[in-house]
Design a protein around this motif. Structure first.
Motif, PDB file in Angstrom:
ATOM      1  N   UNK A 113       5.570  -2.433 -10.829  1.00 40.11           N
ATOM      2  CA  UNK A 113       6.580  -2.773  -9.833  1.00 40.11           C
ATOM      3  C   UNK A 113       6.715  -1.535  -8.947  1.00 40.11           C
ATOM      4  N   UNK A 114       6.428  -1.713  -7.651  1.00 39.92           N
ATOM      5  CA  UNK A 114       6.295  -0.533  -6.786  1.00 39.92           C
ATOM      6  C   UNK A 114       7.236  -0.629  -5.590  1.00 39.92           C
ATOM      7  N   UNK A 115       7.856   0.483  -5.264  1.00 39.28           N
ATOM      8  CA  UNK A 115       8.686   0.539  -4.055  1.00 39.28           C
ATOM      9  C   UNK A 115       8.245   1.741  -3.233  1.00 39.28           C
ATOM     10  N   UNK A 116       7.856   1.473  -1.975  1.00 38.29           N
ATOM     11  CA  UNK A 116       7.409   2.555  -1.103  1.00 38.29           C
ATOM     12  C   UNK A 116       8.442   2.763  -0.013  1.00 38.29           C
ATOM     13  N   UNK A 117       8.951   3.970   0.104  1.00 37.87           N
ATOM     14  CA  UNK A 117      10.081   4.195   1.010  1.00 37.87           C
ATOM     15  C   UNK A 117       9.755   5.178   2.120  1.00 37.87           C
ATOM     16  N   UNK A 118      10.586   5.112   3.157  1.00 40.10           N
ATOM     17  CA  UNK A 118      10.671   6.222   4.093  1.00 40.10           C
ATOM     18  C   UNK A 118       9.713   6.255   5.251  1.00 40.10           C
ATOM     19  N   UNK A 119       8.869   5.220   5.451  1.00 39.43           N
ATOM     20  CA  UNK A 119       7.991   5.241   6.624  1.00 39.43           C
ATOM     21  C   UNK A 119       7.893   3.839   7.213  1.00 39.43           C
ATOM     22  N   UNK A 157      -4.633  -7.176  -8.196  1.00 37.94           N
ATOM     23  CA  UNK A 157      -3.992  -8.463  -7.963  1.00 37.94           C
ATOM     24  C   UNK A 157      -2.584  -8.199  -7.463  1.00 37.94           C
ATOM     25  N   UNK A 158      -2.267  -8.751  -6.286  1.00 38.12           N
ATOM     26  CA  UNK A 158      -0.933  -8.534  -5.727  1.00 38.12           C
ATOM     27  C   UNK A 158      -0.169  -9.841  -5.841  1.00 38.12           C
ATOM     28  N   UNK A 159       0.966  -9.840  -6.542  1.00 43.46           N
ATOM     29  CA  UNK A 159       1.703 -11.096  -6.676  1.00 43.46           C
ATOM     30  C   UNK A 159       2.932 -11.108  -5.777  1.00 43.46           C
ATOM     31  N   UNK A 171       4.436  -6.041  -6.159  1.00 42.80           N
ATOM     32  CA  UNK A 171       4.149  -6.248  -7.581  1.00 42.80           C
ATOM     33  C   UNK A 171       2.633  -6.295  -7.726  1.00 42.80           C
ATOM     34  N   UNK A 172       2.091  -5.528  -8.617  1.00 41.96           N
ATOM     35  CA  UNK A 172       0.643  -5.353  -8.671  1.00 41.96           C
ATOM     36  C   UNK A 172       0.159  -5.407 -10.107  1.00 41.96           C
ATOM     37  N   UNK A 173      -1.009  -5.987 -10.309  1.00 40.64           N
ATOM     38  CA  UNK A 173      -1.646  -5.954 -11.630  1.00 40.64           C
ATOM     39  C   UNK A 173      -2.971  -5.223 -11.483  1.00 40.64           C
ATOM     40  N   UNK A 174      -3.228  -4.288 -12.367  1.00 45.88           N
ATOM     41  CA  UNK A 174      -4.447  -3.481 -12.281  1.00 45.88           C
ATOM     42  C   UNK A 174      -5.083  -3.382 -13.654  1.00 45.88           C
ATOM     43  N   UNK A 175      -6.412  -3.276 -13.709  1.00 43.49           N
ATOM     44  CA  UNK A 175      -7.062  -3.105 -15.012  1.00 43.49           C
ATOM     45  C   UNK A 175      -6.686  -1.758 -15.636  1.00 43.49           C
TER      46      UNK A 175
END
Ligand code: SF4
Lengths: 218, 618
Positions: A113-119, A157-159, A171-175
């Motif tokens: 679960x990712x949150x990218x801020x500030x740009x 995989x981006x859900x 939200x991302x799934x990675x090996x």
């Protein structure tokens, strides 16, 4: 001796404990908790604690895994959990202790679960364009320490990908298995290049560790 | 919020966990519910500062009071400091992550001269005026300094509001109580400082004017506003009942000394004439075996540490060291804890105990003869004989060790070339000893000798002595190298320039302060680290401020000269130091305190004899 597995959260200030330091950290926690854990035998005995899946420095997690053996078979897993949690500093919390049901090799993927801020450039639209490319080539270190080009697109995989008032939410799934393992930072780095801007801060939280058929690793 | 700004930068720096707190044992409080906040600053990196025992003691002590909150502050390493400055992050404390300048007290512990520039740097990073006179009349923040180096605080006195002399366990709380009272009354900084100067052990430099003679020496210190003419250090009479932490902050990352540590005694009976600690920490006091062992076990249990060490100036001088070891070795073995042992005098141990000690000792053997000949060892009153060195090495070799490390000093008073050659000869005899043993271990021996340039310190019998010149140190170093013929012997030393800087900072007066400020302005900080240490910048600063380094470093002082530290009372009298100085020059030794009291004056001021059986000579 009884084999046990713990699932724990690593949050808050504790997310800056490096993988290398985690062993010592847990060793001291076991001691403080007064739980007698099994030491390897031999000339230089050391405490057996095992973390099958490393977590990048600065990432949070809801579901880290730790294996260890306790000397007292009669000790209930719930008791072990309670005692450990009493001895933990804020930020680390054991959520379950149980007897292992799966082998480490069954781990295939992690969910983040990712949150990218500030740009402003780091937004859902840009990410959509980025991720709709046919190939997303990144550089990855090989076991021989050389760099090689890898197309990461088929692995990610981006859900979900949406703009929120705090920033871009993904939200991302990675090996993360023994055959293939990719860190979300690789994909985020490629996205920053594509967008021509870097997030001021990337909050990454591992939410699940799963097997090939999508079951929670236990 | 400051925390967000910090976290945004953490992944860009080395070992980020040292900048964010949250370790086991760190104390969190609600800042709205505490009356006085204390920022305890160690003027070096986290890795060094977190290894320091004094900080742990005062941290726990202050936090044991519900309405006071003590937090930890360290000098950010260069990479993080740069980012902090770029991003407007002021120096902050690790618990609350609040800016240090908002605290009531900013305390510094001064452990070594090469950390002085970091005091200035940290005040600057905090956004607190560096000079005491620029801090205005608002009460907070009060900058206070303590630690061994404050026995001559004059070089940095103008940067501090208060200097705390001696042991801090009682006086720190007395100072905070007074502050708390005066804060409620709305007192000014000046009012508080005047009141604080009446507390024994607290020295308020701004209440003293320094006057100088024409030859540049000190005429006198003139106290103002009722401040005492002489300020006495504080000591804890009963070490057994004084506060000791039952838990430590346990760092996430590895630091220099990451372990449980129990202080077993304070002071030292030996009276080595070069050793400042041996004089300023007098009198000798020890904890009972029972207390040492129960504190050790309690700390191990609460911290979870896998290593335990016993701390003091000379642990083997504890009257029941055998009893302590026997009990703790048993405990640590059962608990999978390593016990790290200090350098020990082997003479008073049973074979059985020696066996046990050998089992747990992992590193090689270190030994500090300090001087290369018996004559010079007598001069410095280092009570180690050649036979002792050899018998200890023999035990070590027979126990399977092949490595021996020896510490020496160069430039000691009365030192001749013979003494320098004696260093090499001592090392050679150890190599020969190895080969003479029938049951020596396999392999070849390695004897490393580490040579430091002698730095004469205040409150020692050598406080009157000059440091030898740079060229002379160089010549003697070369002589030593030329005297070593075996490849099994390796010599190493510190840069003698560093010793010059240490000497001027150790024996300087208030006129040094502007040069220190200049040096810091030109980039000096972390002087004990190769990355930033720059002797040239320091010398340029002294020159710019008109300071004659030779006056402080290479000048012999007469017994009646007034020193910058003479108005501070560390219990040892100057007459005694002068007497010891004279004896040194006659190659005469002084017995240790347990054998015979030499009348240093400590017993009178501490109120009672140091040892039951000894009687005072004078
Ligand atoms: S008064 Fe005597 S016994 Fe006490 S420290 Fe001084 S010399 Fe030693």
């Amino acid at each position: 001796m009884k084999k046990l597995r713990a699932r724990f959260k690593k949050k808050d200030r504790a997310k800056y404990i490096s993988h290398l330091d985690l062993y010592r950290f847990m060793q001291r926690t076991f001691k403080r908790a007064g739980i007698s854990v099994w030491y390897t035998q031999g000339f230089n005995p050391h405490l057996y604690i095992m973390f099958p899946l490393p977590l990048s420095l600065g990432y949070e997690s809801d579901c880290e895994i730790m294996d260890f053996n306790i000397n007292d078979d009669t000790l209930a897993p719930e008791t072990v959990m309670e005692k450990l949690n009493e001895a933990m500093p804020a930020g680390i919390e054991i959520t379950e202790v149980y007897e292992p049901e799966m082998k480490h090799t069954e781990i295939e993927f992690s969910h983040y679960d990712i949150l990218l801020t500030g740009a402003p450039e780091i937004n859902a639209e840009n990410f959509g364009r980025f991720f709709s490319q046919d190939r997303i080539v990144i550089q990855k270190k090989t076991k021989q320490k050389t760099m090689k080009d890898v197309d990461i697109k088929p692995f990610a995989e981006i859900s979900e990908c949406s703009d929120t008032d705090r920033g871009l939410h993904i939200l991302m799934k990675m090996p993360s298995g023994s055959n293939a393992s990719y860190n979300p930072s690789l994909l985020l780095g490629a996205f920053y290049k594509f967008a021509g801007a870097e997030a001021e801060f990337a909050y990454v939280n591992r939410t699940r560790i799963v097997t090939g058929d999508g079951r929670d690793f236990r | 919020m400051l925390r967000d700004k910090i976290e945004k930068l953490l992944l860009k720096v080395q070992k980020p966990s040292r900048y964010i707190g949250g370790e086991h044992g760190s104390v969190m409080k609600d800042k709205d519910k505490v009356d006085v906040r204390f920022a305890f600053c160690f003027p070096d990196s986290y890795d060094i500062g977190m290894s320091h025992l004094g900080m742990k003691i005062l941290y726990s002590l202050i936090n044991s009071r519900e309405n006071y909150w003590c937090e930890r502050v360290f000098a950010p390493w260069l990479d993080f400091e740069e980012l902090m400055v770029e991003n407007d992050i002021p120096l902050y404390a690790l618990e609350s992550l609040d800016p240090v300048k908002d605290f009531d007290f900013i305390g510094f512990t001064m452990q070594y001269e090469l950390s002085y520039s970091n005091l200035l740097n940290m005040l600057s990073l905090a956004g607190v005026p560096i000079w005491q006179k620029d801090r205005g009349d608002s009460l907070a923040p009060i900058v206070v300094a303590g630690g061994p180096c404050v026995c001559n605080p004059e070089p940095f006195a103008d940067f501090c509001d208060i200097i705390s002399l001696g042991e801090g366990e009682e006086v720190t709380l007395e100072m905070m109580d007074l502050y708390n009272e005066m804060k409620k009354k709305g007192s000014t900084r000046h009012e508080f400082l005047v009141a604080a100067s009446k507390i024994e052990g607290l020295y308020v430099p701004s209440l003293y004017d320094a006057e100088y003679n024409e030859d540049g020496t000190i005429k006198q210190y003139v106290p103002k506003e009722g401040a005492p003419a002489v300020i006495r250090k504080r000591i804890i009479r009963d070490l057994d009942s004084v506060f000791y932490p039952d838990d430590f902050v346990v760092p996430f990352s590895d630091i220099v000394h990451n372990r449980a540590a129990v202080e077993v005694l304070r002071g030292c009976i030996r009276g080595c004439r070069f050793c400042q600690a041996g004089f300023i920490y007098r009198p000798f006091r020890e904890k009972t075996t029972e207390r040492v062992c129960s504190q050790a076990k309690c700390l191990c249990e609460n911290t979870g540490y896998e290593e335990l060490s016993l701390l003091s100036l000379s642990t083997s001088d504890h009257s029941d060291i055998g009893g302590i070891f026997t009990e703790l070795l048993e405990y640590t073995e059962d608990e999978h804890i390593n016990m790290s042992l200090p350098s020990l005098r082997v003479d008073n141990f049973s074979d059985e105990l020696l066996e046990k000690i050998k089992r747990v000792r992992t590193s090689g053997l270190t030994f500090a003869p300090e001087a290369g000949t018996q004559r010079l060892r007598d001069v410095i009153n280092k009570n180690v004989s050649e036979e002792e060195i050899m018998s200890t090495c023999r035990i070590a070799f027979e126990g399977g060790y092949t490595k021996v490390k020896l510490y020496f000093m160069m430039g000691l008073p009365t030192e001749t070339d013979e003494d320098i050659v004696g260093i090499a000869e001592t090392a050679q005899r150890i190599v020969d000893l190895f080969y003479s043993l029938p049951d020596r271990p396999k392999g070849s021996p390695s004897v490393s000798i580490s040579v430091a340039t002698f730095v004469p310190k205040p409150f020692t019998p050598f406080e009157f002595e000059p440091q030898i010149s740079y060229d002379e140190i160089k010549r003697r170093q070369k002589l030593l190298v030329d005297s070593i013929t075996s490849k099994k012997i390796k010599a190493s030393w510190h840069d003698p320039e560093i010793s010059i800087l240490e000497e001027i900072l150790a024996k300087g007066d208030r006129r040094i302060a502007p040069a220190m400020y200049e040096a810091w302005k030109s980039g000096c900080k972390f002087d004990s680290w190769g990355e930033t240490y720059d002797f040239g910048k320091w010398m340029a600063a002294f020159e710019k401020c008109g300071i004659d380094v030779g006056f402080y470093v290479n000048r012999e002082r007469s017994y009646d000269e007034v020193f910058p530290w003479d108005h501070l009372d560390y219990f040892v009298t100057k007459e005694f130091l002068a007497r010891e100085n004279k004896k040194a020059k006659q190659n005469l030794t002084t017995p240790h305190c347990r054998l015979k009291c030499s009348g240093c004056g400590v017993n009178k001021k501490a109120g009672g004899e140091c040892f039951e059986k000894t009687t005072c000579q004078i």
